[in-house]
Enzyme design. Sequence first.
Site, mmCIF file in Angstrom:
data_model
loop_
_atom_site.group_PDB
_atom_site.id
_atom_site.type_symbol
_atom_site.label_atom_id
_atom_site.label_comp_id
_atom_site.label_asym_id
_atom_site.label_seq_id
_atom_site.Cartn_x
_atom_site.Cartn_y
_atom_site.Cartn_z
ATOM 1 N N ASP A 29 13.078 -11.566 -1.103
ATOM 2 C CA ASP A 29 12.647 -11.544 0.290
ATOM 3 C C ASP A 29 13.712 -10.882 1.146
ATOM 4 O O ASP A 29 14.898 -11.223 1.049
ATOM 5 C CB ASP A 29 12.426 -12.996 0.759
ATOM 6 N N ILE A 30 13.298 -9.936 1.991
ATOM 7 C CA ILE A 30 14.276 -9.255 2.850
ATOM 8 C C ILE A 30 14.897 -10.207 3.869
ATOM 9 O O ILE A 30 15.925 -9.881 4.463
ATOM 10 C CB ILE A 30 13.677 -8.027 3.562
ATOM 11 N N ASP B 222 10.128 -6.924 -3.447
ATOM 12 C CA ASP B 222 8.924 -7.413 -2.789
ATOM 13 C C ASP B 222 8.794 -8.914 -3.007
ATOM 14 O O ASP B 222 9.149 -9.413 -4.075
ATOM 15 C CB ASP B 222 7.674 -6.702 -3.341
ATOM 16 N N LYS C 175 9.106 -3.300 15.943
ATOM 17 C CA LYS C 175 9.302 -1.949 15.410
ATOM 18 C C LYS C 175 10.208 -1.122 16.320
ATOM 19 O O LYS C 175 10.956 -0.260 15.851
ATOM 20 C CB LYS C 175 7.954 -1.256 15.200
ATOM 21 N N TYR D 256 4.425 -7.279 17.503
ATOM 22 C CA TYR D 256 4.661 -6.320 16.415
ATOM 23 C C TYR D 256 5.332 -5.055 16.945
ATOM 24 O O TYR D 256 6.317 -4.568 16.375
ATOM 25 C CB TYR D 256 3.343 -5.957 15.732
ATOM 26 N N PHE E 176 0.820 -1.215 0.000
ATOM 27 C CA PHE E 176 0.000 0.000 0.000
ATOM 28 C C PHE E 176 0.856 1.269 0.000
ATOM 29 O O PHE E 176 0.811 2.076 -0.934
ATOM 30 C CB PHE E 176 -0.946 -0.061 1.200
ATOM 31 N N VAL F 273 -2.059 4.918 8.942
ATOM 32 C CA VAL F 273 -2.061 5.422 7.571
ATOM 33 C C VAL F 273 -3.226 4.808 6.790
ATOM 34 O O VAL F 273 -3.548 3.628 6.932
ATOM 35 C CB VAL F 273 -0.728 5.099 6.865
#
Length: 326
Positions: A63-64, A38, A155, A151, A18, A181
């Site tokens: 993939d990261i 991505d 972060k 989560y 997004f 957002v």
Amino acid sequence: MNINLSQKRILITGGAGFIGSNLCEELLKRNNKVICLDNFSTGKRENLSTIINNTNFTLIEGDIRNLEDCLKASKEVDYVLHQAALGSVPRSIKDPITTNDVNINGFLNMLLASRDSGVKRFVYAASSSTYGDSESLPKVEDVIGKPLSPYAITKYVNELYADVFSKTYGLETVGLRYFNVFGRKQDPNGAYAAVIPKFVSQLMNLESPTIYGDGNYSRDFTYIDNVIQANILSLVADVRAVNTVYNVAYGDRNTLNDLMSYLKEYLSEYNPKIKDVEIIYGSKRQGDIPHSHACINKAKELLKYNPQFSLQKGLKEAIKWYWGNL
């Protein structure tokens, strides 16, 4: 937004998501070369449909969590906008291991790749969830509480790693703590869909949305164009503004009941039956922060951030997009 940023090579991780896809579009409009990394676990190919054939756009499916993919994508890149992550507090509570793997191990891979590739600046998506159980309002960057979900932990760890990489390796980093957002391209479907697109979709279908709790929890809802502005400003900001974190929000708060009232009012302009849809109230969700309201003075002062979209103005734009695309 009169900002001079062109002729750069910019990597956007999670660029099919997004926020990432909106950033890809904006930076291509500004005549930059954009690389998107991505793995399409949550990103969507249709989000890239308008830019996939642009000669200045490169898509790397990777993939990261794989350092080689990160190194490949970071090669000869000027700037990184790191948006890739597994979002959602409920998802992290259900599956903390995968959330940790993507959001922490993947983040560390991208920091390493950026360092080793000589990236000039690493701007990353942080989160208002970092404020945890802190009850102070509005939220100021230096005052945080204990995280309330896996989560939120991931972060916060991102911020700690970025700080260490800045001090240890000299990598310029900027963390942007996003506050709720919303906007065009945000997916209304799935178990972990964000609240605004989910409510919009349900109301459009004359289905009753469920508000968890009594509806008096409040949020600093932030339209996508405000977030785009903050990211671009972070790339061009003076060096004195880097190696820190900023709140990215409108600087106001509205309850979920307020939100629902606005949605029904604006959507009823398209279908009058929507104003009569009943709202359901459910039990509170584990890990949810009761109130979220950002102080944006730091971003205004150091980044020259000047958000243009209030919740109401942003909702009108978002609804216009959803009505034509859902």
